[in-house]
Design an enzyme around this catalytic site. Structure first.
Site, PDB file in Angstrom:
ATOM      1  N   LYS A 119      90.771  -9.320-117.155  1.00  0.00           N
ATOM      2  CA  LYS A 119      90.818  -8.168-116.249  1.00  0.00           C
ATOM      3  C   LYS A 119      89.739  -8.315-115.163  1.00  0.00           C
ATOM      4  CE  LYS A 119      92.799  -5.133-119.750  1.00  0.00           C
ATOM      5  NZ  LYS A 119      92.632  -4.057-120.738  1.00  0.00           N
ATOM      6  N   GLN A 127      88.022  -0.774-123.695  1.00  0.00           N
ATOM      7  CA  GLN A 127      88.989  -1.671-124.325  1.00  0.00           C
ATOM      8  C   GLN A 127      89.272  -1.239-125.759  1.00  0.00           C
ATOM      9  OE1 GLN A 127      90.657  -4.050-122.663  1.00  0.00           O
ATOM     10  NE2 GLN A 127      91.813  -4.562-124.509  1.00  0.00           N
ATOM     11  N   ASP A 156      93.292   3.694-117.323  1.00  0.00           N
ATOM     12  CA  ASP A 156      94.173   3.345-118.437  1.00  0.00           C
ATOM     13  C   ASP A 156      95.211   4.432-118.678  1.00  0.00           C
ATOM     14  OD1 ASP A 156      93.950   0.875-119.751  1.00  0.00           O
ATOM     15  OD2 ASP A 156      91.994   1.432-120.582  1.00  0.00           O
TER      16      ASP A 156
HETATM   17  N1  GUN Z   1      94.267  -2.631-125.798  1.00  0.00           N
HETATM   18  C1  GUN Z   1      95.552  -3.050-125.736  1.00  0.00           C
HETATM   19  N2  GUN Z   1      96.123  -2.677-124.573  1.00  0.00           N
HETATM   20  C2  GUN Z   1      95.164  -2.018-123.876  1.00  0.00           C
HETATM   21  C3  GUN Z   1      95.158  -1.401-122.602  1.00  0.00           C
HETATM   22  O1  GUN Z   1      96.136  -1.369-121.857  1.00  0.00           O
HETATM   23  N3  GUN Z   1      93.970  -0.823-122.238  1.00  0.00           N
HETATM   24  C4  GUN Z   1      92.880  -0.826-123.048  1.00  0.00           C
HETATM   25  N4  GUN Z   1      91.781  -0.204-122.615  1.00  0.00           N
HETATM   26  N5  GUN Z   1      92.866  -1.391-124.236  1.00  0.00           N
HETATM   27  C5  GUN Z   1      94.013  -1.987-124.647  1.00  0.00           C
END
Ligand code: GUN
Length: 279
Positions: free
Chosen positions: A53, A97, A120
């Site tokens: 990311k 995350q 998110d």
């Molecule tokens: N863990 C798995 N998918 C995601 C996501 O889209 N965002 C975040 N923050 N954690 C994740």
């Protein structure tokens, strides 16, 4: 007939090229979009996702910063950090995350993120807006699935869609996005008694169970669109939920893993960060 491959990598690259020019025009107005990523603990997959990311942010010209907290950090420590980032003017998007260590409540954490910075889309305010048909900061994976289908001209109206996942990260927001597009939606989960009964009826299957080989050729009807949002590691390789080589013989469109939904998720996170910064 072999299925058309829904190429998430290529589609995400195209989207990211468009986002780069949006970042440039924001910078001309004196705004550099900024993303803060919070990582709690040492989960290797989470470390990899945050790295990807941040790399994508760099490429798009988005400022990003990573905050790493130890596994035994308290919920209060994490919420305090979120509070600081909520009032940091350089930061337009905050992502925590997932998964979090068991002793930390995901609900409390996502509620602590300011809705305008919740890139998110996990905060109840943003989820509630989606439920109401308003799509602003929408969770990146479901948004990426919908965008990938749209980019290939696959309509959802009046389609029977089976979603295999009922989490806040995928199935719940995705079911709302599908309903907003007038699809008929069936959401399955790990307690569903007869998954095949549902998938055999589906025009579109979207699976994110994290169970390799879950969706087999005899579970899909001829011409079905199959989207694989599952991620598992088998013998050091990333695999999805779908028996890709067999199912592609029957499907009309299918996503590969890797190179399907994953790159779309990252592109949508960048798009959300830019949307938040522009607002
Ligand atoms: N863990 C798995 N998918 C995601 C996501 O889209 N965002 C975040 N923050 N954690 C994740």
């Amino acid at each position: 007939m072999a299925a058309v491959i829904l190429d998430g990598k290529k589609t995400a690259e195209k989207i990211k090229a468009g986002l780069k020019s949006k970042v440039e025009s924001l910078k001309k107005k004196g705004v550099t979009p900024g993303l803060a990523a919070i990582l709690v603990g040492n989960n290797p997959s989470s470390q990899l996702y945050v790295k990807l990311k941040q790399q994508a942010c760099d490429e798009a010209g988005i400022y990003s910063v990573k905050h790493e907290l130890p596994e035994d950090s308290s919920e209060a420590d994490l919420i305090k950090l979120i509070g600081k980032l909520n009032s940091d003017e350089r930061i337009h998007g905050i992502l925590v995350q997932m998964p979090l260590p068991k002793h930390i409540s995901v609900k409390n954490v996502v509620k602590a993120i300011k809705p305008g910075k919740d890139v998110d889309g996990f905060n109840p305010f943003n989820n509630g807006a989606v439920m109401d048909g308003e799509e602003f900061l929408v969770s990146a994976t479901p948004k990426g699935v919908i965008r990938l289908l749209e980019e290939y001209g696959i309509g959802l109206e009046s389609k029977e869609v089976v979603v295999v996942n009922h989490t806040i990260v995928l199935g719940r927001p995705l079911s709302m996005l599908l309903m907003n597009r007038n699809a008929t939606v069936i959401v399955c989960n790990h307690k569903t008694l007869d998954l095949k009964k549902h998938t055999l009826q589906a025009d579109v299957i979207i699976s994110g169970a994290g169970v390799p080989g879950l969706i087999k050729k005899d579970m899909v009807q001829e011409g079905c669109v199959v989207v694989d949002a599952g991620i598992s590691f088998v013998e050091g390789k990333v695999v999805g939920d779908v028996d890709f080589e067999k199912v592609r013989e029957k499907a009309s469109y299918i996503t590969p893993v890797p190179g399907g939904v994953g790159p779309m998720t990252i592109a949508m996170l960048l798009e959300n960060t830019i949307l938040a910064a522009a607002k």
